[in-house]
Design an enzyme around this catalytic site. Structure first.
Site, PDB file in Angstrom:
ATOM      1  N   ALA A 181      45.540 -20.711   4.184  1.00 41.03           N
ATOM      2  CA  ALA A 181      44.485 -21.273   5.024  1.00 41.03           C
ATOM      3  C   ALA A 181      43.537 -20.144   5.386  1.00 41.03           C
ATOM      4  O   ALA A 181      43.940 -18.979   5.461  1.00 41.03           O
ATOM      5  CB  ALA A 181      45.078 -21.906   6.275  1.00 41.03           C
ATOM      6  N   LYS A 182      42.297 -20.537   5.591  1.00 39.19           N
ATOM      7  CA  LYS A 182      41.266 -19.532   5.905  1.00 39.19           C
ATOM      8  C   LYS A 182      41.677 -18.675   7.085  1.00 39.19           C
ATOM      9  O   LYS A 182      41.518 -17.485   7.100  1.00 39.19           O
ATOM     10  CB  LYS A 182      39.959 -20.225   6.290  1.00 39.19           C
ATOM     11  CG  LYS A 182      39.283 -20.950   5.205  1.00 39.19           C
ATOM     12  CD  LYS A 182      37.963 -21.496   5.704  1.00 39.19           C
ATOM     13  CE  LYS A 182      38.133 -22.636   6.663  1.00 39.19           C
ATOM     14  NZ  LYS A 182      38.540 -23.897   6.053  1.00 39.19           N
TER      15      LYS A 182
END
Ligand code: GLU
Length: 285
Positions: free
Chosen positions: A258-259
């Site tokens: 995930a970012k």
């Protein structure tokens, strides 16, 4: 599942695409291309506080760099709020929606006041279950609050919605067969937010139907949402697609990419000199 499926990749432009997105997009693209079907790209940018136009442009660019092509124009959800409003009107006209004026803090207080159930407060896939406070408001009270300009969300009256559909709902999960849905676990789900005139659940099901998507390919994290999506499809008489929920790509630490965990974006990998075939291999497709 349709012999020539129409699949789609439907990212939200809240950041640059990373390997997890590439994995999902490539699976959907390949399922379409291998069977002579269609692959669509849809930008799910209804949340105007989190989505940014520069990420929308970057999505198309990154996918093209990876070697993906898509059929027809890209649908950008923020241009279609009126259509989502019409779907909400249809549900409201059948008494399936009600305005909810509660803030998060009020909901938490109300849940606490109801008292601790033996296993603690009820949770659904999206957190604390709404205790139904505003469902019980009298019509005059609702009208007065709306007239006073109090912001409100629109919630699905889950009990009424379940009563409006025939029998238990199921869906076809590729490789697993027909699975039973339990939409009630969402409680009175929000279908339009105070700050956004439609919710993810409404827009995604509306658009899959409108665009003739027959195979929804998306991460395992959205599997629970399918229970609610099938209910909306049944209520709206929208066709039922097949589903393929794929495992999420994990980082070296075993956690999902995930970012926010600093997962490297496709453009960073590209800037490091990797070519599309290397990135496709890293994306595991
Ligand atoms: N827009 C959603 C996301 O980026 C995906 C929606 C879907 O595939 O159903 O998480």
């Amino acid at each position: 599942m349709a012999a020539r499926p129409t699949t789609r990749f439907a990212p939200s432009p809240t950041g640059y695409l990373h390997l997890g997105h590439a994995h999902s997009a490539l699976l959907a693209w390949r399922a379409a291309r291998e069977a002579g079907g269609r692959f669509l790209l849809r930008i799910e940018d209804i949340d105007r506080t989190r989505c940014r136009p520069e990420f929308t442009g970057a999505i198309a660019e990154d996918l093209a760099w990876l070697g993906l092509d898509w059929d027809g124009p890209v649908r950008v959800q923020s241009a279609h709020f009126r259509e989502y409003g019409a779907a909400l009107d249809s549900l409201a006209s059948r008494g399936l929606l009600y305005p909810c004026f509660c803030t998060r803090a009020e909901i938490a207080r109300e849940v606490a006041a109801i008292g601790a159930a033996p296993h603690g407060p009820a949770h659904g896939p999206e957190g604390l279950l709404y205790p139904g406070t505003c469902r019980r408001l009298l019509p005059a009270e609702r009208a007065a609050r709306i007239a006073a300009g109090q912001p409100y969300a629109l919630r699905l009256d889950m009990r009424a919605a379940l009563a409006a559909v025939d029998g238990p709902l199921t869906y076809e999960e590729v490789g697993e067969g027909r699975l039973r849905c339990d939409p009630a676990r969402f409680g009175d789900a929000v279908l339009a937010r105070k700050d956004t005139p439609a919710s993810y659940h409404l827009c995604v099901t509306h658009d899959d139907a409108l665009q003739g998507v027959t195979l929804v390919t998306r991460g395992e994290d959205l599997r629970a949402a399918t229970d609610l999506h099938r209910l909306l499809q049944a209520l709206m008489n929208w066709p039922e697609p097949a589903y393929r929920h794929h495992p999420l790509l994990l980082g070296p630490d075993g956690r999902r990419l995930a970012k926010r965990d600093g997962a490297r974006s496709l453009r960073e990998l590209r800037a490091e000199g990797l070519d599309p075939s290397a990135v496709r291999a890293m994306a595991g497709v």
